[in-house]
Motif scaffolding. Structure first.
Motif, PDB file in Angstrom:
ATOM      1  N   VAL A 111       0.850  -1.188   0.000  1.00  0.00           N
ATOM      2  CA  VAL A 111       0.000   0.000   0.000  1.00  0.00           C
ATOM      3  C   VAL A 111       0.890   1.245   0.000  1.00  0.00           C
ATOM      4  O   VAL A 111       1.791   1.374   0.827  1.00  0.00           O
ATOM      5  N   PRO A 112       0.672   2.168  -0.926  1.00  0.00           N
ATOM      6  CA  PRO A 112       1.511   3.371  -0.993  1.00  0.00           C
ATOM      7  C   PRO A 112       1.265   4.304   0.195  1.00  0.00           C
ATOM      8  O   PRO A 112       0.229   4.236   0.849  1.00  0.00           O
ATOM      9  N   THR A 113       2.233   5.163   0.464  1.00  0.00           N
ATOM     10  CA  THR A 113       2.102   6.109   1.580  1.00  0.00           C
ATOM     11  C   THR A 113       1.340   7.370   1.173  1.00  0.00           C
ATOM     12  O   THR A 113       0.818   8.078   2.030  1.00  0.00           O
ATOM     13  N   ALA A 114       1.281   7.657  -0.125  1.00  0.00           N
ATOM     14  CA  ALA A 114       0.561   8.837  -0.613  1.00  0.00           C
ATOM     15  C   ALA A 114      -0.286   8.434  -1.820  1.00  0.00           C
ATOM     16  O   ALA A 114       0.132   7.597  -2.622  1.00  0.00           O
ATOM     17  N   LEU A 139      -4.159   6.811 -11.002  1.00  0.00           N
ATOM     18  CA  LEU A 139      -3.142   5.767 -11.013  1.00  0.00           C
ATOM     19  C   LEU A 139      -2.258   5.946 -12.235  1.00  0.00           C
ATOM     20  O   LEU A 139      -2.718   5.858 -13.365  1.00  0.00           O
ATOM     21  N   LYS A 140      -0.996   6.202 -11.968  1.00  0.00           N
ATOM     22  CA  LYS A 140      -0.030   6.443 -13.032  1.00  0.00           C
ATOM     23  C   LYS A 140       0.829   5.200 -13.220  1.00  0.00           C
ATOM     24  O   LYS A 140       0.896   4.353 -12.337  1.00  0.00           O
ATOM     25  N   PRO A 141       1.497   5.083 -14.372  1.00  0.00           N
ATOM     26  CA  PRO A 141       2.357   3.920 -14.596  1.00  0.00           C
ATOM     27  C   PRO A 141       3.372   3.752 -13.457  1.00  0.00           C
ATOM     28  O   PRO A 141       4.012   4.713 -13.033  1.00  0.00           O
ATOM     29  N   GLY A 142       3.461   2.529 -12.942  1.00  0.00           N
ATOM     30  CA  GLY A 142       4.396   2.222 -11.859  1.00  0.00           C
ATOM     31  C   GLY A 142       3.849   2.485 -10.471  1.00  0.00           C
ATOM     32  O   GLY A 142       4.455   2.096  -9.484  1.00  0.00           O
ATOM     33  N   THR A 156      -5.752   0.207 -18.113  1.00  0.00           N
ATOM     34  CA  THR A 156      -4.483   0.004 -17.426  1.00  0.00           C
ATOM     35  C   THR A 156      -4.153  -1.473 -17.423  1.00  0.00           C
ATOM     36  O   THR A 156      -5.011  -2.303 -17.730  1.00  0.00           O
ATOM     37  N   THR A 157      -2.938  -1.768 -17.102  1.00  0.00           N
ATOM     38  CA  THR A 157      -2.518  -3.150 -16.941  1.00  0.00           C
ATOM     39  C   THR A 157      -2.087  -3.302 -15.494  1.00  0.00           C
ATOM     40  O   THR A 157      -1.287  -2.521 -14.995  1.00  0.00           O
ATOM     41  N   LEU A 158      -2.636  -4.304 -14.815  1.00  0.00           N
ATOM     42  CA  LEU A 158      -2.355  -4.511 -13.398  1.00  0.00           C
ATOM     43  C   LEU A 158      -1.458  -5.714 -13.186  1.00  0.00           C
ATOM     44  O   LEU A 158      -1.634  -6.745 -13.831  1.00  0.00           O
ATOM     45  N   ASP A 159      -0.533  -5.567 -12.264  1.00  0.00           N
ATOM     46  CA  ASP A 159       0.274  -6.695 -11.823  1.00  0.00           C
ATOM     47  C   ASP A 159      -0.434  -7.291 -10.609  1.00  0.00           C
ATOM     48  O   ASP A 159      -0.387  -6.740  -9.521  1.00  0.00           O
ATOM     49  N   LEU A 160      -1.127  -8.407 -10.801  1.00  0.00           N
ATOM     50  CA  LEU A 160      -1.891  -9.051  -9.731  1.00  0.00           C
ATOM     51  C   LEU A 160      -1.108 -10.192  -9.072  1.00  0.00           C
ATOM     52  O   LEU A 160      -1.677 -10.974  -8.319  1.00  0.00           O
ATOM     53  N   SER A 161       0.187 -10.265  -9.319  1.00  0.00           N
ATOM     54  CA  SER A 161       0.965 -11.418  -8.852  1.00  0.00           C
ATOM     55  C   SER A 161       0.990 -11.544  -7.329  1.00  0.00           C
ATOM     56  O   SER A 161       1.059 -12.656  -6.805  1.00  0.00           O
ATOM     57  N   ALA A 162       0.913 -10.439  -6.601  1.00  0.00           N
ATOM     58  CA  ALA A 162       0.930 -10.522  -5.138  1.00  0.00           C
ATOM     59  C   ALA A 162      -0.325 -11.205  -4.599  1.00  0.00           C
ATOM     60  O   ALA A 162      -0.294 -11.816  -3.541  1.00  0.00           O
ATOM     61  N   SER A 183       0.170  -3.014  -8.718  1.00  0.00           N
ATOM     62  CA  SER A 183       1.042  -2.122  -9.461  1.00  0.00           C
ATOM     63  C   SER A 183       0.409  -1.780 -10.798  1.00  0.00           C
ATOM     64  O   SER A 183      -0.056  -2.664 -11.511  1.00  0.00           O
ATOM     65  N   MET A 184       0.370  -0.498 -11.113  1.00  0.00           N
ATOM     66  CA  MET A 184      -0.187  -0.051 -12.380  1.00  0.00           C
ATOM     67  C   MET A 184       0.932   0.029 -13.404  1.00  0.00           C
ATOM     68  O   MET A 184       2.068   0.312 -13.066  1.00  0.00           O
ATOM     69  N   ALA A 185       0.605  -0.226 -14.638  1.00  0.00           N
ATOM     70  CA  ALA A 185       1.598  -0.143 -15.684  1.00  0.00           C
ATOM     71  C   ALA A 185       0.974   0.415 -16.953  1.00  0.00           C
ATOM     72  O   ALA A 185      -0.233   0.508 -17.061  1.00  0.00           O
TER      73      ALA A 185
END
Length: 192
Positions: A111-114, A139-142, A156-162, A183-185
Motif C-alpha cells: 500500500v503506498p504512503t501517498a 493511477l499512473k504507470p508504476g 491500465t494493466t495490473l500486476d496481480l501477482s501478489a 502495481s499499475m503499468a
C-alpha cells in the motif's frame, strides 16, 4: 518449507517424543515412554496451567486433563502418542498462522504512503487512511493502488501477482474492480 516447519518448538518436541516413543516400543522401556510423555506434554501443559489463572478452558486444558486421566490409568504409550499428535497439530497451526501473518504484512507493505486523488476538480495527494468512498484515485504507470477500486477512465494493466501468483499483468478497462496494492503499468487511468 519443511525446514521452516521443523523450526517450530512444537514440531521439534513432537519429533523428539516420537523418536523416544519408537525406541520405547522397540526396547519395551517404560522410562523412555515417560520421557516421550514429558516431551510431548511440554508443548501444551505449561500453557494450559498458566491459562487457568484467567480462567479460560481451551483445547490445551482439555488435552492436559486427558493426559492426567490416561496417566492415572497407566496408559503411558497412549499418553505419549497423544502428546506427539497434539504437539504436531499445535506446531502446524503455529506455522500456518506465522505464514499468514507474514503474507498479510507483505500485502500491506504494497500500500503506498501517498495517494493522488481528484477532489473539487483538482488533484491533491492524501494518505491512504484519508480516502473516502467516492474519491477518484489517479493511477499512473508504476504506481500502486491504495485500495480496491473500479477503473472509471482509461485502461491500465495490473500486476496481480501478489494476490493471484499470476506472473502476467492483467489488462483492465472501465468498470472492472481490482484489489488494493496492485502495481499499475502502461497507461495512466482514474479509478474509484
Amino acid at each position: 518449507m519443511i525446514r521452516d516447519i521443523t523450526r517450530t518448538r512444537e514440531i521439534q518436541a513432537a519429533i523428539a517424543a516420537a523418536i523416544a516413543l519408537s525406541i520405547a516400543w522397540i526396547t519395551g522401556s517404560l522410562a523412555l515412554e515417560l520421557v516421550a510423555v514429558a516431551i510431548g506434554a511440554c508443548t501444551f501443559v505449561p500453557r494450559a496451567l498458566w491459562r487457568l489463572r484467567i480462567p479460560t478452558i481451551g483445547v490445551g486444558t482439555l488435552m492436559t486433563i486427558a493426559v492426567i486421566g490416561a496417566l492415572s490409568l497407566g496408559a503411558f504409550t497412549e499418553v505419549a502418542l497423544l502428546g506427539v499428535l497434539f504437539s504436531l497439530a499445535e506446531g502446524l497451526e503455529r506455522f500456518a498462522i506465522t505464514r499468514t501473518h507474514k503474507g498479510v504484512r507483505a500485502l500491506l507493505a504494497l500500500v503506498p504512503t501517498a495517494v493522488p486523488v481528484v477532489r473539487n476538480g483538482r488533484e491533491v495527494t492524501v494518505e491512504p487512511h484519508e480516502l473516502v468512498v467516492g474519491d477518484t484515485m489517479i493511477l499512473k504507470p508504476g504506481s500502486r493502488s491504495a485500495t480496491d477500486g473500479t477503473v472509471t477512465t482509461g485502461t491500465t494493466t495490473l500486476d496481480l501477482s501478489a494476490i493471484t501468483g499470476e506472473s502476467m499483468p492483467s489488462k483492465q478497462h472501465q468498470e472492472p474492480r481490482f484489489p488494493l496494492g496492485q502495481s499499475m503499468a502502461i497507461v495512466p487511468s482514474k479509478c474509484r
